[in-house]
Write a protein that holds these residues in place. Structure first.
Motif, mmCIF file in Angstrom:
data_model
loop_
_atom_site.group_PDB
_atom_site.id
_atom_site.type_symbol
_atom_site.label_atom_id
_atom_site.label_comp_id
_atom_site.label_asym_id
_atom_site.label_seq_id
_atom_site.Cartn_x
_atom_site.Cartn_y
_atom_site.Cartn_z
ATOM 1 N N ALA A 81 3.829 37.327 -5.553
ATOM 2 C CA ALA A 81 2.775 37.116 -6.536
ATOM 3 C C ALA A 81 2.134 35.501 -7.560
ATOM 4 C CB ALA A 81 3.873 37.655 -7.938
ATOM 5 N N GLU A 82 1.211 36.134 -8.701
ATOM 6 C CA GLU A 82 0.911 34.928 -8.882
ATOM 7 C C GLU A 82 1.146 34.656 -10.533
ATOM 8 O OE1 GLU A 82 -3.425 32.220 -9.269
ATOM 9 O OE2 GLU A 82 -3.126 33.092 -7.218
ATOM 10 N N ILE A 83 0.831 33.301 -11.111
ATOM 11 C CA ILE A 83 0.830 33.982 -12.833
ATOM 12 C C ILE A 83 0.185 32.291 -13.564
ATOM 13 C CG2 ILE A 83 2.550 32.908 -14.695
ATOM 14 C CD1 ILE A 83 5.218 33.838 -13.826
ATOM 15 N N GLN A 84 -0.331 32.658 -13.947
ATOM 16 C CA GLN A 84 -2.009 31.471 -14.146
ATOM 17 C C GLN A 84 -1.402 31.143 -15.175
ATOM 18 O OE1 GLN A 84 -4.514 30.300 -11.143
ATOM 19 N NE2 GLN A 84 -3.997 28.797 -13.206
ATOM 20 N N GLY A 85 -1.650 29.929 -15.591
ATOM 21 C CA GLY A 85 -1.827 28.902 -16.722
ATOM 22 C C GLY A 85 -2.930 29.152 -17.228
ATOM 23 N N ASP A 86 -3.432 28.665 -18.544
ATOM 24 C CA ASP A 86 -4.956 28.748 -19.192
ATOM 25 C C ASP A 86 -5.275 27.799 -18.973
ATOM 26 O OD1 ASP A 86 -3.580 26.618 -20.396
ATOM 27 O OD2 ASP A 86 -4.117 27.922 -22.310
ATOM 28 N N GLN A 87 -5.335 26.638 -17.271
ATOM 29 C CA GLN A 87 -5.812 25.816 -17.721
ATOM 30 C C GLN A 87 -5.733 25.347 -16.502
ATOM 31 O OE1 GLN A 87 -5.852 22.457 -19.984
ATOM 32 N NE2 GLN A 87 -5.838 23.524 -21.417
ATOM 33 N N PRO A 88 -6.389 24.838 -15.339
ATOM 34 C CA PRO A 88 -6.475 24.617 -13.760
ATOM 35 C C PRO A 88 -5.049 23.167 -13.474
ATOM 36 C CG PRO A 88 -8.727 24.919 -14.040
ATOM 37 C CD PRO A 88 -8.157 24.652 -15.456
ATOM 38 N N GLY A 89 -4.664 23.029 -13.140
ATOM 39 C CA GLY A 89 -2.821 22.225 -12.548
ATOM 40 C C GLY A 89 -2.389 22.447 -11.666
ATOM 41 N N LYS A 90 -1.391 22.010 -11.796
ATOM 42 C CA LYS A 90 -0.473 21.700 -10.049
ATOM 43 C C LYS A 90 -0.192 23.278 -9.822
ATOM 44 C CE LYS A 90 0.706 17.082 -10.307
ATOM 45 N NZ LYS A 90 1.357 15.478 -10.542
ATOM 46 N N THR A 91 0.963 23.481 -9.028
ATOM 47 C CA THR A 91 1.330 24.610 -8.326
ATOM 48 C C THR A 91 2.655 24.469 -7.577
ATOM 49 O OG1 THR A 91 -1.136 26.054 -7.849
ATOM 50 C CG2 THR A 91 1.005 26.690 -6.872
ATOM 51 N N ILE A 92 3.311 25.652 -8.838
ATOM 52 C CA ILE A 92 4.452 25.414 -8.456
ATOM 53 C C ILE A 92 4.839 26.475 -7.326
ATOM 54 C CG2 ILE A 92 5.756 25.644 -10.178
ATOM 55 C CD1 ILE A 92 8.196 23.996 -9.308
ATOM 56 N N ALA A 93 5.863 27.125 -6.631
ATOM 57 C CA ALA A 93 6.005 28.080 -5.837
ATOM 58 C C ALA A 93 7.370 28.028 -6.013
ATOM 59 C CB ALA A 93 6.007 27.757 -4.523
ATOM 60 N N LEU A 94 8.464 29.347 -6.027
ATOM 61 C CA LEU A 94 9.366 29.811 -6.485
ATOM 62 C C LEU A 94 10.358 31.076 -5.555
ATOM 63 C CD1 LEU A 94 9.536 30.052 -10.586
ATOM 64 C CD2 LEU A 94 9.956 28.083 -9.291
ATOM 65 N N ARG A 95 10.997 30.429 -5.212
ATOM 66 C CA ARG A 95 11.789 31.772 -4.012
ATOM 67 C C ARG A 95 12.259 32.078 -4.298
ATOM 68 N NH1 ARG A 95 15.535 30.690 -0.083
ATOM 69 N NH2 ARG A 95 15.547 31.744 1.815
ATOM 70 N N ALA A 96 13.242 33.844 -3.630
ATOM 71 C CA ALA A 96 14.202 34.284 -3.508
ATOM 72 C C ALA A 96 14.254 35.180 -2.276
ATOM 73 C CB ALA A 96 14.531 35.143 -5.116
ATOM 74 N N ASP A 97 15.348 34.811 -1.711
ATOM 75 C CA ASP A 97 15.548 35.878 -0.226
ATOM 76 C C ASP A 97 15.656 37.166 -1.595
ATOM 77 O OD1 ASP A 97 18.357 34.296 -0.972
ATOM 78 O OD2 ASP A 97 18.749 33.490 0.825
ATOM 79 N N MET A 98 16.367 38.090 -0.465
ATOM 80 C CA MET A 98 15.736 39.474 -0.636
ATOM 81 C C MET A 98 17.145 40.748 -0.317
ATOM 82 S SD MET A 98 11.755 40.199 -0.192
ATOM 83 C CE MET A 98 11.931 41.895 -0.589
ATOM 84 N N ASP A 99 17.346 39.600 1.345
ATOM 85 C CA ASP A 99 17.821 40.713 1.903
ATOM 86 C C ASP A 99 19.704 40.772 1.963
ATOM 87 O OD1 ASP A 99 17.878 38.536 2.919
ATOM 88 O OD2 ASP A 99 18.094 38.781 5.159
ATOM 89 N N ALA A 100 20.025 41.783 2.567
ATOM 90 C CA ALA A 100 21.608 41.915 2.621
ATOM 91 C C ALA A 100 22.507 41.798 3.939
ATOM 92 C CB ALA A 100 21.910 43.377 2.193
ATOM 93 N N LEU A 101 23.836 42.110 3.944
ATOM 94 C CA LEU A 101 24.890 41.929 5.175
ATOM 95 C C LEU A 101 25.414 42.995 6.049
ATOM 96 C CD1 LEU A 101 26.178 39.016 4.150
ATOM 97 C CD2 LEU A 101 24.342 38.561 6.318
ATOM 98 N N PRO A 102 25.549 42.937 6.721
ATOM 99 C CA PRO A 102 26.065 44.561 7.622
ATOM 100 C C PRO A 102 27.910 44.265 7.105
ATOM 101 C CG PRO A 102 26.107 43.113 8.830
ATOM 102 C CD PRO A 102 24.349 42.257 7.950
ATOM 103 N N ILE A 103 28.186 44.029 5.809
ATOM 104 C CA ILE A 103 29.563 44.369 5.652
ATOM 105 C C ILE A 103 29.981 45.512 4.645
ATOM 106 C CG2 ILE A 103 30.736 42.662 4.711
ATOM 107 C CD1 ILE A 103 29.514 40.854 5.133
ATOM 108 N N GLN A 104 31.141 45.533 5.091
ATOM 109 C CA GLN A 104 31.157 46.668 4.320
ATOM 110 C C GLN A 104 31.849 46.175 2.743
ATOM 111 O OE1 GLN A 104 31.067 50.115 4.695
ATOM 112 N NE2 GLN A 104 32.088 50.683 2.207
ATOM 113 N N GLU A 105 31.879 46.544 1.837
ATOM 114 C CA GLU A 105 32.520 46.552 0.624
ATOM 115 C C GLU A 105 33.681 46.623 -0.260
ATOM 116 O OE1 GLU A 105 30.207 44.535 -4.136
ATOM 117 O OE2 GLU A 105 29.235 46.015 -2.749
ATOM 118 N N ASP A 106 34.315 45.709 -1.074
ATOM 119 C CA ASP A 106 35.605 45.695 -1.456
ATOM 120 C C ASP A 106 35.497 47.196 -1.833
ATOM 121 O OD1 ASP A 106 37.998 45.665 -2.707
ATOM 122 O OD2 ASP A 106 38.569 44.297 -1.643
ATOM 123 N N GLU A 107 36.677 48.181 -1.688
ATOM 124 C CA GLU A 107 36.471 49.346 -2.855
ATOM 125 C C GLU A 107 36.734 49.067 -4.142
ATOM 126 O OE1 GLU A 107 40.690 50.431 -1.652
ATOM 127 O OE2 GLU A 107 38.826 52.231 -0.444
#
Length: 402
Positions: free
Chosen positions: A68-94
């Motif tokens: 996705a992209e958030i555009q400021g009101d004027q041209p300028g530099k570009t910064i990318a922000l990253r987050a990962d999404m996936d989980a693991l095959p582990i049984q969680e503590d009950e």
């Protein structure tokens, strides 16, 4: 009289506080509905719906990723922000609350917190977009935990070429750092991660007649010992650290039987890409020649895994400085090198990059559960810090502050 710089920090802190409850709800939902690598279909839809709710247009990439992209009101530099999404095959503590509703799958590495935090950051920056020039690229990346690697697939897809990225930033939970604190390390930070598979073959037979066979077990044992000398004697000692370790040794013989075949599996970890390539060749040559001494042969397969994470020094020191301005010097710590791997390294090969950590250990706890374990559970109170700090790092880089 406060400066504009201080006014903006105050504004972002207030927005982080305002949106904290919603972001914690997002975190709880994602924690309860984990999805394995490259199967994050529900997670991607959830992210798309949230972004649409915030007025941010998004599109699907590599099937289960979102950009996705958030555009400021004027041209300028570009910064990318990253987050990962996936989980693991582990049984969680009950005893956990919240707890995964999917049997055998859990968020044991904090990717639910990363995603929730980036959504919070996105909401803050969207509300401040008239105060920035340039744009923010939001990357919700699938498949960090396993090859072929979501980061690698995104880079190879060419999608990022459309955005002229000047700086890419990512963050990760740290169960060893107290909630409310952020940690940085400029330069080499996390190791490359390659897998080593060796198959030693020879003529097995009765253990009482070693002169009539090729001792594959002894050959395999000597190979492991010899490979350790690559790090201690072949690597330039002034280079950053490197590790060769083996965790799997299968010799399916018996007390009196030497098998025809022995299988080894291990890992190579490096902080330097040139040495990484050299070490792979040395591993191959050493294993093959050592096996030959025992009249055996060795098949060598080294997978090309994640590259090292190297934080661009000038950009990372900038981020560290802005984090201190936002949180106070006492809440920003220096991180040690880590020999663990992270596919954010693929981004660092092309772009100026910063990968840092935010603490998730409650202040009243002396210890917290490690990553990739059934007992891992982040402190939700950390999200106000993580989303606010990332928002400020991006905002201060792009903002029209005089």
């Amino acid at each position: 009289m406060p400066s504009r710089h201080e006014d903006f920090i105050k504004s972002i802190k207030q927005l982080a506080l305002t949106h904290e409850a919603e972001v914690i709800d997002i975190y709880h939902y994602l924690h309860q509905h984990p999805e394995l690598s490259f199967k994050e279909y529900n997670t991607a839809r959830y992210i798309e719906n949230k972004l649409a709710e915030y007025g941010i247009n998004s599109k699907r990439i590599i099937e289960t990723g979102v950009i996705a992209e958030i555009q400021g009101d004027q041209p300028g530099k570009t910064i990318a922000l990253r987050a990962d999404m996936d989980a693991l095959p582990i049984q969680e503590d009950e005893n956990h609350s919240p707890r995964s509703k999917t049997n055998g799958v859990m968020h044991a590495c904090g990717h639910d917190m990363h995603t929730a935090s980036l959504l919070g950051t996105a909401k803050i920056l969207q509300e401040l977009k008239d105060k920035i020039k340039g744009k923010v690229i939001l990357i919700f990346q699938p498949g960090e935990e396993y090859m072929p690697s979501g980061a690698k697939m995104i880079m190879e897809s060419g999608i990022l070429e459309n955005y002229n990225i000047d700086w890419i930033v990512g963050q990760h939970t740290d169960p060893e750092v107290t909630t409310g604190k952020i940690g940085f390390r400029a330069g080499p930070y996390m190791a490359s991660a390659d897998e080593i598979y060796l198959t030693i073959k020879g003529k097995g037979g009765h253990a009482g007649f070693p002169h009539q066979l090729n001792d594959t077990v002894l050959a395999a044992s000597q190979i492991i010992v010899s490979l350790q000398h690559i790090v201690s004697r072949r690597k330039n000692p002034v280079l950053p650290p490197s590790v060769i370790s083996f965790g799997k040794f299968i010799a399916d013989g018996a007390t009196n039987v030497i098998p025809n075949e022995v299988k080894l599996a291990g890992t190579l970890r490096c902080m330097n890409e040139e040495w990484r390539n050299e070490a792979k060749n040395l591993i191959r040559n050493t294993a093959e020649l050592t096996a030959k001494v025992y009249g055996a042969s060795c098949e060598v397969n080294i997978s090309h895994g994640y590259p090292a994470v190297t934080n661009r020094e000038d950009f990372t020191l900038l981020a560290q400085s802005e984090a201190k301005a936002y949180l106070g010097n006492e809440n920003v710590v220096e991180l040690p090198m880590r020999m663990a791997g992270e596919d954010f390294g693929f981004y660092t090969l092309k772009y100026p990059a910063t990968f840092y950590r935010f603490g998730i250990k409650p202040a009243h706890q002396n210890e917290s559960s490690s990553l990739h374990t059934p007992k891992f559970l982040g402190d939700a109170n950390a999200l106000k810090t993580s989303m606010g700090t990332m928002a400020w790092i991006a905002f201060s880089y792009l903002a029209k502050i005089k």
